[in-house]
Design an enzyme around this catalytic site. Sequence first.
Site, short mmCIF file in Angstrom:
data_model
loop_
_atom_site.label_atom_id
_atom_site.label_comp_id
_atom_site.label_asym_id
_atom_site.label_seq_id
_atom_site.Cartn_x
_atom_site.Cartn_y
_atom_site.Cartn_z
N ASN A 1 20.10 29.77 25.39
CA ASN A 1 19.24 30.95 25.55
C ASN A 1 20.02 32.01 26.34
OD1 ASN A 1 17.33 32.84 26.28
ND2 ASN A 1 15.77 31.36 26.87
N CYS B 1 13.51 38.18 28.19
CA CYS B 1 13.93 37.75 26.85
C CYS B 1 13.43 38.68 25.75
CB CYS B 1 13.47 36.32 26.60
SG CYS B 1 14.25 35.16 27.73
N HIS C 1 13.70 35.05 19.03
CA HIS C 1 14.36 34.70 20.30
C HIS C 1 14.73 33.22 20.33
CE1 HIS C 1 15.44 34.45 24.41
NE2 HIS C 1 14.36 33.79 24.78
O1 UT7 Z 1 13.29 32.40 27.07
C1 UT7 Z 1 12.23 32.69 27.93
C2 UT7 Z 1 11.06 31.87 27.64
N1 UT7 Z 1 11.34 30.48 27.89
C3 UT7 Z 1 10.97 29.57 27.00
O2 UT7 Z 1 10.47 29.87 25.97
C4 UT7 Z 1 11.13 28.11 27.42
C5 UT7 Z 1 9.91 27.31 27.07
N2 UT7 Z 1 9.96 25.94 27.52
C6 UT7 Z 1 10.81 25.01 27.01
O3 UT7 Z 1 11.64 25.29 26.18
C7 UT7 Z 1 10.64 23.58 27.47
O4 UT7 Z 1 9.47 23.47 28.22
C8 UT7 Z 1 11.84 23.05 28.32
C9 UT7 Z 1 13.06 22.85 27.43
C10 UT7 Z 1 12.14 24.00 29.45
C11 UT7 Z 1 11.49 21.68 28.89
O5 UT7 Z 1 11.13 20.79 27.85
P1 UT7 Z 1 9.76 19.98 27.92
O6 UT7 Z 1 9.73 19.12 26.75
O7 UT7 Z 1 8.65 20.97 28.08
O8 UT7 Z 1 9.97 19.11 29.20
P2 UT7 Z 1 9.07 19.04 30.52
O9 UT7 Z 1 9.41 20.18 31.42
O10 UT7 Z 1 7.65 18.82 30.16
O11 UT7 Z 1 9.63 17.71 31.16
C12 UT7 Z 1 9.49 16.44 30.48
C13 UT7 Z 1 10.33 15.42 31.22
C14 UT7 Z 1 10.09 15.43 32.73
O12 UT7 Z 1 10.19 14.11 33.19
P3 UT7 Z 1 8.87 13.27 33.50
O13 UT7 Z 1 8.10 14.05 34.52
O14 UT7 Z 1 8.14 13.18 32.18
O15 UT7 Z 1 9.40 11.98 33.98
C15 UT7 Z 1 11.26 16.20 33.24
O16 UT7 Z 1 11.60 15.89 34.57
O17 UT7 Z 1 11.71 15.69 31.01
C16 UT7 Z 1 12.35 15.77 32.29
N3 UT7 Z 1 13.45 16.72 32.17
C17 UT7 Z 1 14.70 16.35 31.83
N4 UT7 Z 1 15.22 15.16 31.52
C18 UT7 Z 1 16.53 15.12 31.21
C19 UT7 Z 1 13.42 18.07 32.36
N5 UT7 Z 1 14.64 18.58 32.14
C20 UT7 Z 1 15.44 17.53 31.82
C21 UT7 Z 1 16.81 17.43 31.47
N6 UT7 Z 1 17.30 16.22 31.17
N7 UT7 Z 1 17.62 18.51 31.41
#
Ligand code: UT7
Length: 331
Positions: free
Chosen positions: A286, A116, A256
């Site tokens: 993204n 990225c 980004h």
């Molecule tokens: O571009 C390169 C660099 N990348 C980035 O900068 C990405 C950085 N990270 C992020 O943007 C975020 O971490 C994500 C968007 C990838 C994920 O968001 P988050 O708020 O960090 O979610 P999480 O991974 O901590 O997951 C929270 C909950 C989990 O459920 P439980 O364990 O709390 O029950 C996940 O299973 O959200 C769940 N979850 C979803 N739920 C519905 C994860 N993805 C989804 C989804 N829909 N698509």
Amino acid sequence: MTTKTAAITAVGGYVPEHVLTNADLEQMVDTSDEWITTRTGIKERRILKPTSLGTSFMAIAAAREIVQKKNIDPTTIDLVIVSTATPDMPVSSTASFVATEIGATNAFGYDIQGACSGFLYGMSAAAAHISSGRYQKVLLIGADTMSSIIDYTDRSTCVIFGDGAGAVLFEPNDEGLGLQDEVLRVDGKGREFLKIEAGGSMLPASSETIDARKHFLHQEGRPVFKFAVSNMAAAINQVLDQNNLTKDDIDYVVAHQANKRILDAIAKNLDLSYEQMLVNIERYGNTTAATLPLLLWDYESKLKKNQKLLFTAFGGGFTWGATYLTWAYNT
Ligand code: UT7
């Protein structure tokens, strides 16, 4: 020989026609428009169909827009750089093919794999080639077909990424406008959190790697989010300090587009106003190396000569940085 600054003198872009909406994703994995919108800010993304067109298809379209807009004789282009994490093939470079297809028959070319941050790294390379005095026209393209490496059964990644390409032309500038300074970094420990495990020299493709879905992008979102915010904010602060600037001197932050919450956190961290942040994540998601040039493509008409822009990115590797550039033209 006087050292000249390297300025962006034209912008082009291309996004595929096919739109993948949050409603479409609700039919594919266990997710909701509400979750995607509130957690990422993304409403839709573009998908290249068929994928086999390859990243070069979008890169060529973005480059051709510049050639046509500026009425450039393509044989005068010295260098074509394609920043991409999804090249057409592991060997040979996407840049070689793009250069030939646009008629840049006197150019050399190469790909940059900075994930990225690829476009940020590419800006550094393009500007250095110009400032050397040896080259006059460097075409830099950020392009990624993320749909080719995304597992559309993995809800944690498939809602985030999209396909697209953006291009800029770098040329020497007599007024000192263009790329002024940069802070660029890597931290190889980060590869555990954001990677495609198979298909490289450590784990070549086999039926086992395919069965284990190891050719798809894997991301541990939370740690990546944390590192992204703190490292981009630190790089921005360092580049501001190095140039005796404060955040109020900056007209636009070109950051980004990985997550709207990351953009909000950076703005809060640096006390930036909403108007200073360029945002289009809601429409493209993204697009990896394409997010920065696609922002320029979308907002080009707003940008005015002499305005101060801060670019920043963070991605797999880890890779990150911040670049200070003054805009060189009015549209
Ligand atoms: O571009 C390169 C660099 N990348 C980035 O900068 C990405 C950085 N990270 C992020 O943007 C975020 O971490 C994500 C968007 C990838 C994920 O968001 P988050 O708020 O960090 O979610 P999480 O991974 O901590 O997951 C929270 C909950 C989990 O459920 P439980 O364990 O709390 O029950 C996940 O299973 O959200 C769940 N979850 C979803 N739920 C519905 C994860 N993805 C989804 C989804 N829909 N698509």
